[in-house]
Design a protein around this motif. Structure first.
Motif, mmCIF file in Angstrom:
data_model
loop_
_atom_site.group_PDB
_atom_site.id
_atom_site.type_symbol
_atom_site.label_atom_id
_atom_site.label_comp_id
_atom_site.label_asym_id
_atom_site.label_seq_id
_atom_site.Cartn_x
_atom_site.Cartn_y
_atom_site.Cartn_z
ATOM 1 N N MET A 34 46.905 2.852 42.850
ATOM 2 C CA MET A 34 45.576 2.248 42.951
ATOM 3 C C MET A 34 45.091 1.929 41.543
ATOM 4 O O MET A 34 45.182 2.788 40.647
ATOM 5 C CB MET A 34 44.656 3.263 43.638
ATOM 6 C CG MET A 34 43.312 2.743 44.066
ATOM 7 S SD MET A 34 42.540 3.970 45.179
ATOM 8 C CE MET A 34 41.054 3.091 45.625
ATOM 9 N N GLY A 35 44.618 0.726 41.326
ATOM 10 C CA GLY A 35 44.093 0.356 40.011
ATOM 11 C C GLY A 35 42.980 1.307 39.599
ATOM 12 O O GLY A 35 42.181 1.722 40.432
ATOM 13 N N SER A 36 42.946 1.654 38.314
ATOM 14 C CA SER A 36 41.956 2.660 37.897
ATOM 15 C C SER A 36 40.522 2.154 38.098
ATOM 16 O O SER A 36 39.607 2.940 38.310
ATOM 17 C CB SER A 36 42.197 3.081 36.443
ATOM 18 O OG SER A 36 42.123 1.955 35.595
ATOM 19 N N GLU A 37 40.322 0.834 38.049
ATOM 20 C CA GLU A 37 38.992 0.292 38.348
ATOM 21 C C GLU A 37 38.619 0.578 39.812
ATOM 22 O O GLU A 37 37.495 0.954 40.121
ATOM 23 C CB GLU A 37 38.968 -1.225 38.116
ATOM 24 C CG GLU A 37 38.788 -1.631 36.673
ATOM 25 C CD GLU A 37 37.502 -1.058 36.062
ATOM 26 O OE1 GLU A 37 36.435 -1.197 36.691
ATOM 27 O OE2 GLU A 37 37.585 -0.446 34.985
ATOM 28 N N ASP A 38 39.586 0.379 40.696
ATOM 29 C CA ASP A 38 39.340 0.613 42.121
ATOM 30 C C ASP A 38 39.160 2.105 42.418
ATOM 31 O O ASP A 38 38.405 2.473 43.314
ATOM 32 C CB ASP A 38 40.483 0.042 42.969
ATOM 33 C CG ASP A 38 40.499 -1.481 42.948
ATOM 34 O OD1 ASP A 38 39.422 -2.070 42.731
ATOM 35 O OD2 ASP A 38 41.571 -2.072 43.148
ATOM 36 N N VAL A 39 39.873 2.950 41.664
ATOM 37 C CA VAL A 39 39.708 4.395 41.841
ATOM 38 C C VAL A 39 38.242 4.767 41.618
ATOM 39 O O VAL A 39 37.664 5.566 42.355
ATOM 40 C CB VAL A 39 40.630 5.189 40.884
ATOM 41 C CG1 VAL A 39 40.275 6.672 40.874
ATOM 42 C CG2 VAL A 39 42.091 5.010 41.288
ATOM 43 N N LYS A 40 37.651 4.122 40.596
ATOM 44 C CA LYS A 40 36.235 4.382 40.308
ATOM 45 C C LYS A 40 35.340 3.829 41.418
ATOM 46 O O LYS A 40 34.409 4.481 41.866
ATOM 47 C CB LYS A 40 35.846 3.710 38.975
ATOM 48 C CG LYS A 40 36.002 4.636 37.769
ATOM 49 C CD LYS A 40 35.379 4.004 36.525
ATOM 50 C CE LYS A 40 36.464 3.356 35.683
ATOM 51 N NZ LYS A 40 35.978 2.468 34.638
ATOM 52 N N ARG A 41 35.653 2.581 41.864
ATOM 53 C CA ARG A 41 34.792 1.914 42.844
ATOM 54 C C ARG A 41 34.864 2.550 44.230
ATOM 55 O O ARG A 41 33.971 2.378 45.044
ATOM 56 C CB ARG A 41 35.208 0.436 42.986
ATOM 57 C CG ARG A 41 34.843 -0.430 41.817
ATOM 58 C CD ARG A 41 34.905 -1.901 42.173
ATOM 59 N NE ARG A 41 36.265 -2.438 42.194
ATOM 60 C CZ ARG A 41 36.540 -3.744 42.254
ATOM 61 N NH1 ARG A 41 35.567 -4.620 42.344
ATOM 62 N NH2 ARG A 41 37.791 -4.170 42.267
ATOM 63 N N GLN A 42 35.993 3.210 44.529
ATOM 64 C CA GLN A 42 36.227 3.672 45.907
ATOM 65 C C GLN A 42 36.501 5.166 45.952
ATOM 66 O O GLN A 42 37.487 5.614 46.542
ATOM 67 C CB GLN A 42 37.412 2.902 46.512
ATOM 68 C CG GLN A 42 37.260 1.394 46.507
ATOM 69 C CD GLN A 42 36.284 0.893 47.556
ATOM 70 O OE1 GLN A 42 35.996 1.601 48.527
ATOM 71 N NE2 GLN A 42 35.748 -0.290 47.377
ATOM 72 N N ALA A 43 35.619 5.930 45.314
ATOM 73 C CA ALA A 43 35.840 7.370 45.162
ATOM 74 C C ALA A 43 36.035 8.078 46.512
ATOM 75 O O ALA A 43 36.838 9.006 46.636
ATOM 76 C CB ALA A 43 34.667 7.984 44.404
ATOM 77 N N LEU A 44 35.304 7.609 47.499
ATOM 78 C CA LEU A 44 35.360 8.270 48.808
ATOM 79 C C LEU A 44 36.764 8.178 49.422
ATOM 80 O O LEU A 44 37.309 9.172 49.902
ATOM 81 C CB LEU A 44 34.337 7.599 49.732
ATOM 82 C CG LEU A 44 33.823 8.431 50.898
ATOM 83 C CD1 LEU A 44 33.121 9.681 50.394
ATOM 84 C CD2 LEU A 44 32.871 7.597 51.756
ATOM 85 N N ASN A 45 37.323 6.972 49.392
ATOM 86 C CA ASN A 45 38.669 6.803 49.943
ATOM 87 C C ASN A 45 39.723 7.548 49.122
ATOM 88 O O ASN A 45 40.722 8.010 49.669
ATOM 89 C CB ASN A 45 39.038 5.316 50.052
ATOM 90 C CG ASN A 45 38.648 4.744 51.411
ATOM 91 O OD1 ASN A 45 38.405 5.506 52.362
ATOM 92 N ND2 ASN A 45 38.581 3.433 51.514
ATOM 93 N N VAL A 46 39.487 7.663 47.812
ATOM 94 C CA VAL A 46 40.426 8.403 46.964
ATOM 95 C C VAL A 46 40.471 9.855 47.429
ATOM 96 O O VAL A 46 41.549 10.436 47.622
ATOM 97 C CB VAL A 46 40.010 8.322 45.470
ATOM 98 C CG1 VAL A 46 40.856 9.268 44.619
ATOM 99 C CG2 VAL A 46 40.151 6.889 44.968
ATOM 100 N N TYR A 47 39.317 10.417 47.655
ATOM 101 C CA TYR A 47 39.277 11.822 48.094
ATOM 102 C C TYR A 47 39.856 11.970 49.504
ATOM 103 O O TYR A 47 40.546 12.939 49.806
ATOM 104 C CB TYR A 47 37.855 12.374 48.015
ATOM 105 C CG TYR A 47 37.813 13.881 48.216
ATOM 106 C CD1 TYR A 47 38.561 14.724 47.396
ATOM 107 C CD2 TYR A 47 37.076 14.441 49.247
ATOM 108 C CE1 TYR A 47 38.562 16.093 47.583
ATOM 109 C CE2 TYR A 47 37.064 15.815 49.450
ATOM 110 C CZ TYR A 47 37.803 16.634 48.617
ATOM 111 O OH TYR A 47 37.809 17.988 48.816
#
Lengths: 410, 266
Positions: free
Chosen positions: A150-163
């Protein structure tokens, strides 16, 4: 390269595509480094052997019924229809699938293929995180090791899905190269695959990438269109007049469109992300403003500069924020079977609110692009006509994005 | 006979191993490339492999990815790369140059126009990572018509049957990718390489050069004993990245020194 073909779309045998070289006209193919060719050959062999195998299909259908919850409803949006004053609007409720989007239809199918290959590790790329979640979900169920790029920008934007992915036991790997979004996540997944090709199955999330991915992802997603066609006939006694679906890579759209391609009376609209407007240059609409090129293993319409470098895209919806598109869409555009249009960020956000308030259904921002086009299309059609719009995912994941745009911290 | 073939036949007669060295055009800044290429030649490089920067270099490890990114900051393009080759050719008409890159910039240029312009500029061959034999057909026709070699890759996953077909299409030399993975990876297994090279070597009279994962004189020596030549890249690009703030000549000297060390080892 001249990509235009003159085709009478009524006489096209759509089932013959992709051809034996994995092509849809000039599009598609297998543009990968030599290391991956063997794995793609192997995947093609396995897929062609299993696709018509009754046991495999039965297992796929069983999972779709009892794990995903299919068939998904075809819902008549009566109040919204009345407000718009035109065609009857039916929503194909892919948002009601397990994990909340159409993505799981494909990950179930590919996980079954992975199981058949005996590979114990799966990898995936993800933008908004929906495909990552759908992959982590099937990996958990089958006890497979899972890494999601996952792009690190998207990791920031989509914290909920990351968790969410982490809770499902997946490892989320932030990608810091290039523009740090979906396209870079896909580059990194390809690199992982080339390195670990012996024990790893790459679950691509959309109907793009090298052959046979565009074909097999399409086939797994075609359950959407097959169900919708049957449901529409049962509920209304006729075929729809128009289909509408959003297009990033385009898997939900091809899944809805494909079973209707030979129904010549059915018009189709693929809705790209217009971002800040097509003329602003800040959008993700390669079919509207791109040119054919080669990226991520396939020839397709791309957003690129005059030197052939891929350019950064923009969309309020992370899932549409991609500079390419599945090759079959490029072909359907050139032969004129599907119309590809664009919806801006603002229009999509307005439709997100509208559907939520009017029907009590909160669409994903990706799907909201399709909904916004329905708002334009329905009033131009007559009351006895029918639109089926693909509500490809639910909007819960986007609540924080919408709140932030409202200046609210939840 | 192409410049690549001439050069490689001469090397073979002299009993010399072939040294192929890769840098990215425009990395870390445009003025560094020309003196670096000249220094590499001085230090005994046989074939220059010049990387054409691309926004999405899928087969590259982190070191060379950064090289592409640094070059793109300066808007280094395929057109600009041909211009550089033209300049290089003013003082060197003998060292073969192979451009290595990805399909999209070449697609954008147009196959016909590219092949013609590349030949005019003094390019000798092209290695396009994401154009395997099945996809390179149209481009290869144009390259053939302009006397350019298309350099094919063989991988550890390539079957012997497939390698036979590739060998039949190939000219110049064959590039064996020594490991499953990306450029600069650290898990090169010499015994594995030997086994594959023994099998592939029987299929072709063309020289087999081995790349990906060769980082120092010792590995280069071990691989050179098995193959006709070695390809080095990441070790040079890493050095260039570290010297971003140095002058072009300092960079050229440092790269030349590494090339010289490998040359003496093989």
């Amino acid at each position: 390269m001249n990509s235009k073909e003159t085709v009478n779309t009524a006489s096209v045998d759509y089932a013959q595509f992709p051809d034996s070289e994995g092509r849809f006209g000039i599009f598609g193919g297998r543009f990968v480094s030599e290391t991956l060719i063997h794995a793609l050959d192997e995947l093609e062999d396995i897929y062609y052997r299993l696709k018509d195998d009754p046991d495999f299909q039965a297992e796929f259908d069983k999972d779709l019924a009892h794990y995903v919850g299919r068939p998904s409803p075809l819902y008549f949006a009566e109040r919204w229809t009345r407000e718009l004053g035109g065609a009857k609007i039916f929503l194909k409720r892919e948002d009601l699938n397990h994990t909340g989007a159409h993505k799981v239809n494909n990950t179930i199918g590919q996980a079954l293929l992975a199981k058949f290959t005996g590979k114990k590790r799966v990898i995936a790329e993800t933008g908004a995180g929906q495909h990552g979640v759908a992959t982590a979900t099937v990996a958990a169920r089958l006890g497979l090791k899972c890494r999601v790029y996952m792009g690190s920008e998207d990791v920031k934007r989509q914290a909920l899905n990351v968790y969410r992915m982490k809770l499902l036991g997946a490892e989320v790997f932030p990608v810091t190269s290039g523009s740090r979004t979906l396209k870079d996540a896909m580059n990194e997944a390809m690199r992982d695959w080339a390195t670990n090709v012996d024990d790893t199955f790459y679950i691509i999330g959309t109907a793009a990438g090298p052959h046979p991915y565009p074909e097999l992802v399409r086939d797994f997603q075609c359950v959407i269109g097959r169900e919708a066609r049957e449901q529409c006939l049962t509920q209304t006694g006729k075929l729809p007049d128009a289909l509408v679906a959003c297009v990033g890579g385009g898997s939900n759209a091809i899944g809805l469109f494909h079973p209707f391609l030979t129904d010549t009376s059915v018009k189709m609209y693929g809705v790209e992300a217009g971002g800040l407007g097509l003329d602003s240059g800040k959008h993700a609409a390669p079919l509207n403003r791109g040119i054919p090129g080669v990226l991520h293993g396939t020839r397709t319409y791309l957003m690129e500069d005059e030197n052939g470098q891929i350019i950064e895209t923009h969309s309020v919806s992370a899932g549409l924020d991609y500079p390419g598109v599945g090759p079959e869409h490029s072909w359907l555009k050139d032969i004129g079977r599907v119309n590809y249009v664009a919806i801006n960020d603002d229009e999509a956000l307005a439709a997100f609110r509208k559907l939520t308030l009017t029907e009590g259904i909160m669409p994903a921002l990706e799907s909201a692009h399709a909904m916004a086009y329905v708002e334009k299309l329905a009033p131009q059609m007559s009351k006895d006509q029918i639109i089926i719009a693909n509500l490809s995912g639910r909007g819960d994941k986007d609540i924080l994005t919408v709140a932030a745009l409202d200046g609210i911290t939840v | 006979m192409s410049r690549i073939q001439q050069h490689l036949s001469a090397a073979k007669e002299a009993g010399k191993k072939i040294l192929v060295a890769y840098v990215v055009n425009g990395d870390p800044f445009p003025e560094a490339t020309l003196p670096t290429l000249q220094k590499m030649v001085e230090q005994g490089v046989d074939i220059i492999e010049l990387g054409v920067p691309f926004s999405d270099p899928m087969a590259e490890g982190p070191v060379i990815q950064k090289g592409h990114e640094r070059a793109l900051v300066h808007h280094t393009s395929l057109k600009g790369t041909l211009q550089l080759v033209k300049t290089f050719r003013k003082t060197n008409q003998t060292t073969p140059i192979v451009l290595m890159g990805y399909a999209n910039p070449v697609e954008r240029f147009g196959y016909h126009a590219f092949a013609k312009a590349a030949a005019e500029a003094g390019v000798d061959g092209l290695l396009t990572v994401d154009l395997p034999p099945e996809e390179v057909v149209d481009l290869k026709k144009e390259l053939d018509a302009n006397g350019l070699d298309n350099i094919f890759l063989l991988a550890p996953t390539t079957t012997v049957e497939r390698a036979k077909k590739i060998a039949a299409l190939a000219s110049g030399f064959l590039y064996y990718v020594s490991l499953k993975g990306v450029t600069g990876a650290g898990h090169l297994d010499v015994a594995d390489v030997k086994q594959k090279l023994d099998a592939f070597g029987e299929l072709t009279d063309l020289p087999l050069c081995v790349g990906f994962g060769i980082k120092d004189p010792a590995t280069a020596k071990a691989i050179a004993e098995l193959a006709d030549g070695v390809v080095i890249g990441s070790v040079l690009v890493e050095k260039m990245g570290q010297m971003e703030k140095n002058s072009a000549d300092e960079i050229a000297n440092a790269v030349g020194e590494i090339v010289g060390g490998i040359r003496r080892a093989i």
